[in-house]
Design a protein around this motif. Sequence first.
Motif, mmCIF file in Angstrom:
data_model
loop_
_atom_site.group_PDB
_atom_site.id
_atom_site.type_symbol
_atom_site.label_atom_id
_atom_site.label_comp_id
_atom_site.label_asym_id
_atom_site.label_seq_id
_atom_site.Cartn_x
_atom_site.Cartn_y
_atom_site.Cartn_z
ATOM 1 N N THR A 106 42.321 -1.359 6.872
ATOM 2 C CA THR A 106 42.464 -2.090 8.123
ATOM 3 C C THR A 106 43.552 -3.141 7.938
ATOM 4 O O THR A 106 43.857 -3.543 6.806
ATOM 5 N N GLY A 107 44.117 -3.585 9.035
ATOM 6 C CA GLY A 107 45.216 -4.551 8.975
ATOM 7 C C GLY A 107 46.246 -4.204 10.020
ATOM 8 O O GLY A 107 45.997 -3.397 10.924
ATOM 9 N N TRP A 108 47.402 -4.830 9.913
ATOM 10 C CA TRP A 108 48.523 -4.527 10.794
ATOM 11 C C TRP A 108 49.775 -4.320 9.951
ATOM 12 O O TRP A 108 50.044 -5.073 9.006
ATOM 13 N N TYR A 109 50.555 -3.322 10.319
ATOM 14 C CA TYR A 109 51.814 -2.972 9.676
ATOM 15 C C TYR A 109 52.855 -4.041 10.048
ATOM 16 O O TYR A 109 52.531 -5.081 10.605
ATOM 17 N N TYR A 110 54.115 -3.806 9.752
ATOM 18 C CA TYR A 110 55.107 -4.835 10.062
ATOM 19 C C TYR A 110 55.402 -4.878 11.560
ATOM 20 O O TYR A 110 54.984 -4.012 12.319
ATOM 21 N N GLU A 111 56.102 -5.918 11.995
ATOM 22 C CA GLU A 111 56.117 -6.325 13.398
ATOM 23 C C GLU A 111 56.446 -5.231 14.416
ATOM 24 O O GLU A 111 55.794 -5.178 15.474
ATOM 25 N N PRO A 112 57.433 -4.346 14.206
ATOM 26 C CA PRO A 112 57.716 -3.340 15.234
ATOM 27 C C PRO A 112 56.522 -2.448 15.571
ATOM 28 O O PRO A 112 56.521 -1.809 16.628
ATOM 29 N N PHE A 113 55.512 -2.413 14.714
ATOM 30 C CA PHE A 113 54.354 -1.562 14.938
ATOM 31 C C PHE A 113 53.090 -2.361 15.255
ATOM 32 O O PHE A 113 51.995 -1.799 15.280
#
Length: 336
Positions: A106-113
Motif C-alpha cells: 500500500t502507498g502512493w507512487y510518485y506524483e504523476p500517478f
Amino acid sequence: MRPHRTEQSALLPHLQTVTGPLPHHAVTGPVLAHEHLVLDLDRAGDRAAVLDAERHGPAVVTELTQLREEYGLGLVVELTCRGMGRDAPALARVSRAAGVPVVAATGWYYEPFHTPDVVGSSVEHLTGVLVREVTDGIAGTDVRPGVIGEVGSHGEQPSEPEVRVLRAAARAAVTTGLSVATHAHLGRGGAAQLDVLTREGLPPERISIGHQDLLDDPRVHRELAASGAYVAFDTVGKEGYQSDATRLRLLLALLEAGHADRALLSCDVSRHGYLRTEGGQGYGHLFTGFLPALRSAGADDDLLDLLLRRNPLRFLTGGAEPPPGPHAPLPAETTP
C-alpha cells in the motif's frame, strides 16, 4: 563482509502475504524483492506499461511456477500500490496458482500517478488511509498489505505532494510495524527520501531505497547502506535503462565496501513486454543472467542466500534474522 549489525526496531513475528500470515522462517528459497504481477501504468494509451490480470496472468503464473520448481522461489514482494492498477484478488489468485507466497503493498507512487485523494489531503489523513488498509484489508477484501511501497518521488528533492506521501508512509509504518520500499525515479533522490522518512521516526533498517542500480554513484550507495537503509538493485535486466555489466560493477563495489547485508535484488517487471512469452527477460533473468555473472565474480552460496533471502526477509520483518541457508538450488557460474 562485516557482521550483521544489531537492529533496534520492533520485529514482526510473521510476513503478511495475500493469502494470510506466513512465518519468516518458512521462506527457505530466494525472494524477489521488487516486482509487479498485476499493473496498469498506462498514460499514453498504448497499453505497454500494463500487466493485465486476465490477459497476462497465465504467463505470470507460469513464470513464477517455473522459478519455484527450478530455484525454489520462496516469496515475491509485489510493490504495486494505489494508483498503479493494484488488484488484490488477482494477486491472491496468482499466488495460489503458482504456489508462491506474495506480499502486497500500500502507498502512493510518485506524483504523476497520485490518486485524487492525495490532492489537498493532510499527512494525518493520508496516514489514516494507509493504516486502515493494513488493518482492515485492501478495497473491501481480506487481503492485507505486508509492506508500504513503492512510495515514490522524482528528482533530487521530492515535490510537496511527494513529501506528504512519504511522511504518511513513514507514520503508517511506525504505527503498523511494516517497512517502507521507495521508488527513487532513475535512482535519484534516495538521500532526500531517507531524510523525510527517518524524520518521522522510522528506523533506517525498515527502509529500502529503490532503483539504485540506475544511479552510477557508489558513494551514494555506501552512504545509504552505512545509515542502515537497504539499497535496492531492483531493475536487473532492464538494459534500456542500465546495462547489467554496470549493475554488477555497482553491486560489487557495495559488497567490497562491507555492505552485503544491505543489498536487495530484483527485476521490477513493469510491462507485459518484459514477460518471456513476449520475448522479454522475465522474472527469472535475475537467476539465469545476473546471478551466474555474480557467482563468476566470486559470490558463494552463503552470499547469494544473504542477498536473495536473508536480506529481504530481514527488511520485511524490521530486523528478524532468518535461519542460515542456503536452502534452495542457486545458479552455477556462467560457463566460459
